[in-house]
Design a protein around this motif. Sequence first.
Motif, short mmCIF file in Angstrom:
data_model
loop_
_atom_site.label_atom_id
_atom_site.label_comp_id
_atom_site.label_asym_id
_atom_site.label_seq_id
_atom_site.Cartn_x
_atom_site.Cartn_y
_atom_site.Cartn_z
N VAL A 13 0.89 -1.16 0.00
CA VAL A 13 0.00 0.00 0.00
C VAL A 13 0.92 1.21 0.00
CG1 VAL A 13 -1.85 1.23 1.17
CG2 VAL A 13 -1.79 -1.28 1.21
N MET A 14 0.87 1.98 -1.10
CA MET A 14 1.86 3.04 -1.33
C MET A 14 1.22 4.42 -1.42
SD MET A 14 2.64 2.73 -5.44
CE MET A 14 3.09 4.45 -5.60
N THR A 22 -0.90 3.10 6.32
CA THR A 22 -0.90 2.18 7.46
C THR A 22 -2.32 1.73 7.79
OG1 THR A 22 1.11 3.19 8.32
CG2 THR A 22 -0.23 1.93 9.89
N THR A 23 -3.25 2.67 7.81
CA THR A 23 -4.64 2.33 8.13
C THR A 23 -5.20 1.33 7.13
OG1 THR A 23 -4.98 4.52 9.11
CG2 THR A 23 -6.96 3.31 8.43
N VAL A 24 -4.97 1.56 5.85
CA VAL A 24 -5.50 0.68 4.81
C VAL A 24 -4.78 -0.67 4.84
CG1 VAL A 24 -5.80 0.37 2.32
CG2 VAL A 24 -6.37 2.57 3.39
N ALA A 25 -3.47 -0.66 4.98
CA ALA A 25 -2.73 -1.93 5.01
C ALA A 25 -3.15 -2.78 6.21
CB ALA A 25 -1.23 -1.67 5.02
N ARG A 26 -3.31 -2.15 7.37
CA ARG A 26 -3.78 -2.90 8.55
C ARG A 26 -5.18 -3.46 8.31
NH1 ARG A 26 -0.83 -1.93 13.61
NH2 ARG A 26 0.44 -0.10 13.29
N GLY A 27 -6.03 -2.66 7.68
CA GLY A 27 -7.39 -3.12 7.38
C GLY A 27 -7.38 -4.32 6.45
N GLY A 150 -1.15 -3.23 -10.18
CA GLY A 150 -1.68 -2.43 -9.09
C GLY A 150 -2.88 -1.60 -9.48
N MET A 151 -3.27 -0.74 -8.55
CA MET A 151 -4.46 0.11 -8.73
C MET A 151 -4.23 1.41 -7.99
SD MET A 151 -6.84 -1.71 -5.89
CE MET A 151 -6.22 -3.29 -6.39
N VAL A 152 -5.07 2.39 -8.31
CA VAL A 152 -5.06 3.68 -7.63
C VAL A 152 -6.41 3.86 -6.96
CG1 VAL A 152 -4.82 6.18 -7.89
CG2 VAL A 152 -3.49 4.64 -9.35
N LEU A 153 -6.40 4.24 -5.69
CA LEU A 153 -7.62 4.52 -4.95
C LEU A 153 -7.57 5.95 -4.43
CD1 LEU A 153 -7.98 1.21 -2.88
CD2 LEU A 153 -9.14 1.83 -5.01
N GLU A 154 -8.71 6.60 -4.42
CA GLU A 154 -8.84 8.01 -3.99
C GLU A 154 -8.92 8.08 -2.47
OE1 GLU A 154 -9.13 11.64 -3.14
OE2 GLU A 154 -8.87 11.24 -5.29
N VAL A 155 -7.98 8.83 -1.86
CA VAL A 155 -7.88 8.87 -0.40
C VAL A 155 -9.05 9.60 0.26
CG1 VAL A 155 -5.37 8.71 -0.40
CG2 VAL A 155 -6.45 10.95 -0.34
N ASP A 160 -12.63 2.38 5.61
CA ASP A 160 -13.24 1.06 5.43
C ASP A 160 -13.61 0.82 3.97
OD1 ASP A 160 -15.27 3.01 5.68
OD2 ASP A 160 -16.70 1.58 6.52
N GLU A 161 -13.98 1.87 3.25
CA GLU A 161 -14.28 1.72 1.82
C GLU A 161 -13.01 1.49 1.02
OE1 GLU A 161 -16.92 4.63 0.05
OE2 GLU A 161 -18.07 4.78 1.92
N LEU A 162 -11.91 2.15 1.41
CA LEU A 162 -10.63 1.92 0.74
C LEU A 162 -10.18 0.48 0.92
CD1 LEU A 162 -8.77 5.23 1.68
CD2 LEU A 162 -9.46 4.52 -0.63
#
Length: 188
Positions: A13-14, A22-27, A150-155, A160-162
């Motif tokens: 998760v970059m 960190t939040t998204v990777a932990r999730g 990979g993919m790009v997600l909007e912060v 939880d949605e990410l």
Amino acid sequence: MTGEHRATRHIVVMGVSGAGKTTVARGISELTGLRFAEADRFHPEANVARMRAGIPLDDADRWPWLRDLASWMAARHAEGVSTVLACSALKRAYRDVLRQGPPEVEFVHLDGSAELIRDRMTRRTDHYMSASLLDSQRAILEHLDPDESGMVLEVALPPDELVAAAVAQLGLPPAERWDLTGDSPTLR
């Protein structure tokens, strides 16, 4: 298992500091059972001191750190353990080093407006990365090339949605499909 590896997945998760890596990777780890690691914990104290002082790292500071991260993922792969790593991975060359670890690395790039990310950074109290370094990180950021997995997600999306979007787009099985006994999660 002699001479063969169990199927593993290795996700990074970059993005720039403050993007929510960190939040998204932990999730992702919690939903799927992948072994989580925070790349910042691999930095030598000299790197941490520079960032605390508001001094951007240069490539010479980053190469040994990136090689350590690649080695960590490769060692987990050799154990048959899938991983999710929170790591800035801002340049293609940095991601190339990470890909020297396990056979395949997939990237989830958290991207968004500088204003939103700067606001998040100024509200953090538990991180050494100064909001003043955001501009230097954005200046060197190289977005994923079409040949990178990979993919790009909007912060701006809620965490939880990410996490849900990353898990779905990566096709990761939920934790109940992983054998979480012992210290080595493997796909059942």
